[in-house]
Write a protein that holds these residues in place. Structure first.
Motif, short mmCIF file in Angstrom:
data_model
loop_
_atom_site.label_atom_id
_atom_site.label_comp_id
_atom_site.label_asym_id
_atom_site.label_seq_id
_atom_site.Cartn_x
_atom_site.Cartn_y
_atom_site.Cartn_z
N ARG A 96 -30.15 31.48 1.75
CA ARG A 96 -28.95 31.85 2.50
C ARG A 96 -27.84 32.34 1.57
O ARG A 96 -27.07 33.24 1.94
CB ARG A 96 -28.46 30.64 3.31
N THR A 115 -18.36 27.64 10.02
CA THR A 115 -18.30 27.03 11.34
C THR A 115 -17.22 25.95 11.37
O THR A 115 -16.76 25.49 10.32
CB THR A 115 -19.65 26.39 11.70
N GLY A 160 -15.75 26.54 4.52
CA GLY A 160 -16.77 26.59 5.55
C GLY A 160 -16.59 27.77 6.48
O GLY A 160 -15.54 28.40 6.50
N ARG A 218 -22.30 21.37 3.51
CA ARG A 218 -23.42 21.18 4.44
C ARG A 218 -23.00 21.60 5.84
O ARG A 218 -21.86 21.43 6.24
CB ARG A 218 -23.88 19.73 4.44
N SER A 219 -23.97 22.13 6.59
CA SER A 219 -23.65 22.72 7.89
C SER A 219 -23.96 21.83 9.08
O SER A 219 -23.63 22.18 10.22
CB SER A 219 -24.40 24.05 8.05
N THR A 220 -24.61 20.67 8.86
CA THR A 220 -24.91 19.76 9.97
C THR A 220 -24.53 18.34 9.57
O THR A 220 -24.44 17.99 8.39
CB THR A 220 -26.41 19.77 10.32
N GLU A 240 -18.38 22.97 9.28
CA GLU A 240 -18.30 23.24 7.85
C GLU A 240 -16.85 23.25 7.37
O GLU A 240 -16.55 22.76 6.27
CB GLU A 240 -18.97 24.58 7.54
N GLN A 241 -15.96 23.80 8.18
CA GLN A 241 -14.55 23.83 7.80
C GLN A 241 -13.98 22.41 7.75
O GLN A 241 -13.15 22.10 6.89
CB GLN A 241 -13.76 24.69 8.79
N ARG A 273 -20.01 26.05 -0.65
CA ARG A 273 -20.38 26.07 0.77
C ARG A 273 -20.90 24.69 1.17
O ARG A 273 -21.95 24.26 0.71
CB ARG A 273 -21.45 27.13 1.02
N HIS A 291 -25.50 28.13 -4.32
CA HIS A 291 -24.62 28.26 -3.14
C HIS A 291 -23.15 28.29 -3.55
O HIS A 291 -22.27 28.01 -2.73
CB HIS A 291 -24.87 27.11 -2.16
#
Length: 349
Positions: free
Chosen positions: A28, A138, A136, A224-226, A141-142, A222, A105
């Protein structure tokens, strides 16, 4: 600090630099991270050494394409897939005396390499680093990014706060090193799968070297997204930080104990309060004050942060704060199981 701090670098004398990147499952962000490095417009010679670990995505294919496109990019194989081993392999393959670590990342700010080189030369430090600028995309993420940069989130670590002054520090984010200093302490400890940066900087300082922080250096991180990925990250980090304390007990401080104590207070309070409620024991019901007090703290902390935060970000902050605190604290309390604890010295560079 080195016995003979070098003179500040001049525009005509920029020394060659090796960028080292340990990567695994970074499809990514990898291309953008390498592009940011190669776009630094550094006046001196620049090479990028990518240590590629076994991946379940197309990270290896992306790395091969980048190496085929630009001769400044070289690949080394990291069959272990572990960060410290990949770093040592990349550093050993690096052809230059200044080594700058970048993650797959991470995105370097403009002028990062030149500023890092100048700071190394000016201070004579073994390692210089700057701000971990979490950003982030999303709302989740933010929220994680905001938590990273707040005192309630990570306790005010120097490299998370833009207001931190430059000067000697215990540790810095990533790092720009004199290769000879890395070699003198044996490089990264390959038996530490996490927290290896902090431990390396500790050994550098014990060796009489200086670790230098400057807010002029900034790397976009960046998060983690979850929620699950964040929980796993902080749980594992807590376990490995406990391992660092086991090996170096003198490094334990009050900040490390905040999250473990919060876990004990919340879990203990729930147990006592539930027992008191079930058996109708009035004094024991006061146990609920601990979890309710903690909940009030994270909610109030989220509400007190920057006024310009969008409500979807602010609404997620209490959960993000609680996940960071509880998972890191639980990991620290649990520590590594005997089967998880690798023994033996790190492989020398």
């Amino acid at each position: 600090m080195s016995d003979s701090a070098q003179q500040p670098v001049t525009p005509a004398q920029y020394p060659p630099v090796s960028i080292v990147m340990p990567v695994r499952n970074e499809s990514r962000h990898l291309e953008n991270a390498v592009t940011r490095v190669l776009g630094q417009e550094y006046p001196g010679t620049l090479e990028v050494v990518i240590a590629v670990g076994p991946s379940t995505d197309d990270t290896h294919a992306i790395a091969e394409r980048l190496a085929a496109t630009d001769p400044r990019v070289r690949l080394v194989d990291n069959p272990t897939g572990r960060t410290p081993a990949g770093l040592n392999m990349a550093i050993a393959a690096a052809g230059h005396d200044i080594v700058i670590r970048v993650d797959g990342h991470g995105e370097l700010a403009d002028g990062y390499v030149a500023t890092a080189v100048e700071t190394l030369q000016r201070t004579g430090a073994a390692n210089v680093g700057g701000i971990m600028d979490a950003q982030g995309v999303t709302p989740f993420e933010q929220a994680v990014a905001v938590a990273y940069t707040s005192r309630l989130g990570l306790g005010g670590s120097t490299f998370h706060l833009r207001t931190s002054p430059q000067g000697p520090a215990d540790t810095v984010f990533l790092g720009s090193f004199r290769k000879d200093a890395l070699q003198a302490v044996g490089g990264y400890d390959e038996t530490l799968y996490r927290a290896q940066d902090w431990e390396l900087n500790y050994r550098l300082r014990q060796h009489g070297e200086t670790v230098w922080f400057t807010p002029e250096l900034r790397v976009t991180y960046r998060p983690r997204s979850t929620l699950r990925a964040l929980a796993e990250q902080f749980y594992e980090t807590g376990k490995w930080r406990r391992e660092v304390v086991r090996r170096h007990p003198e490094t334990l401080n009050a900040r490390y104990l905040a999250s473990p104590l919060a876990v004990v207070a919340v879990v203990g309070g729930v147990a006592v309060g539930a027992h008191g409620s079930y058996h109708r024991v009035g004094p024991m019901r006061l146990g609920w004050l601990a979890p309710l007090g903690y909940l009030a703290m994270v909610v109030a902390g989220a509400a007190a942060l920057r006024r310009d935060l969008p409500w979807p970000v602010r609404a997620r902050l209490p959960l993000v704060f609680a996940t960071m605190h509880m998972c890191w604290g639980l990991g620290f309390l649990v520590g590594l199981c005997p089967g998880e604890r690798p023994e033996g010295p790190s492989g020398p560079l």
